[in-house]
Enzyme design. Structure first.
Site: not given
Ligand code: NAP
Length: 251
Positions: A143, A156
């Site tokens: 991140s 986080y």
């Molecule tokens: P998202 O759409 O909320 O996706 C998160 C994913 O993680 C979903 O598939 C979710 O499953 C899964 N997950 C969460 N808790 C879990 C658990 N206990 N067991 C299994 N799966 C779990 O968000 P995203 O933005 O794509 O995030 C993906 C990654 O990128 C994360 O690590 C996040 O911190 C990172 N990230 C995101 C951003 C951003 O700007 N979006 C920036 C930097 C880093 P469910 O659908 O079942 O909840």
């Protein structure tokens, strides 16, 4: 010369592949040739269909990574169904927002357990399979808060900053065994994870003004970096955190 980005015949495990960044990465890896095990607590039907439409094999392994209980099963089920593990993308993650002064132990543990502890132990279990094969690619999803402090997201920030250190620690121990450990640090990407920021008019404007590219990232923007770090094109890249951020860190 063969295509260094070709993933034909490779087996990838992607956690949290039902939506957002994980879904985009799973599909990008499949487009490059990989078969994909999609791991998570929600059915990734749409992702499985997209991967199958590309002519690759896709399976769903139902697992809640809030604890390390499913770790051994994820590795066993993937190797049994797909014949090995070449690539692991640790994408599943959550975020909890509150002022640091009021932050609860529950919000601390939930985020650190999912975003850091499970990542370490799933990587450890996958690395044992990769070491036997003499090759592997582990990609953590870090991140901007691997580099910066953030606001109202202390657990986080701790987890994602920890992931930056873990990327280097694992690379140091495992790169001589043929395993590349690297991370991708997405900037501000339009997903469920950032929906609270996108719908807050003031924060949304402040974020957009600070991104040199002038737009939120889309999940698909992460695909190229993931294919690079999953492929032989990155064989001499170890312990690196690759920002894909529209220039955010350059500002
Ligand atoms: P998202 O759409 O909320 O996706 C998160 C994913 O993680 C979903 O598939 C979710 O499953 C899964 N997950 C969460 N808790 C879990 C658990 N206990 N067991 C299994 N799966 C779990 O968000 P995203 O933005 O794509 O995030 C993906 C990654 O990128 C994360 O690590 C996040 O911190 C990172 N990230 C995101 C951003 C951003 O700007 N979006 C920036 C930097 C880093 P469910 O659908 O079942 O909840």
């Amino acid at each position: 010369m063969s295509n260094p980005f070709d993933l034909a015949g490779r087996v990838a495990v992607v956690t949290g592949a039902n939506t957002g960044i994980g879904q985009a990465i799973a599909i990008a890896l499949a487009r490059a040739g990989a078969n994909v095990a999609c791991v998570g607590r929600s059915d990734p039907a749409e992702t499985l269909a997209s991967i199958s439409a590309l002519g690759r094999k896709a399976i769903y392994i139902k697992a809640d990574l809030a604890s390390i209980e499913p770790v051994a099963r994820i590795v066993d089920e993937t190797t049994a169904a797909m014949g090995g593990i070449d690539i692991l993308v640790n994408n599943a993650g959550i975020i909890r927002r509150n002022d640091a002064i009021n932050f609860t132990e529950e919000d601390w543990d939930a985020v650190v357990d999912t975003n850091l502890k499970s990542v370490f132990f799933l990587s450890q279990a996958a690395a044992k399979v990769m070491m036997k094969a003499g090759r592997g690619k582990i990609i953590h999803i870090a991140s901007m808060l691997t580099f910066q402090g953030g606001v109202r997201v202390p657990s986080y920030t701790a987890a994602k900053s920890g992931l930056g250190g873990l990327t280097k620690a694992m690379a140091n121990e495992w790169c001589a065994k043929g395993i590349n450990v690297n991370a991708i640090a997405p900037g501000y990407i339009a997903t469920n994870n950032t929906s609270a920021l996108q719908s807050d008019e003031t924060r949304n404007r402040q974020i957009l003004e600070r991104i040199p590219a002038g737009r939120w990232g889309q999940p698909d923007d992460l695909g190229g970096a993931a294919v690079f770090l999953a492929s032989s094109a990155s064989n001499y890249v170890n312990g690196h955190v690759l920002a894909v951020d529209g220039g955010w860190l350059a500002r």
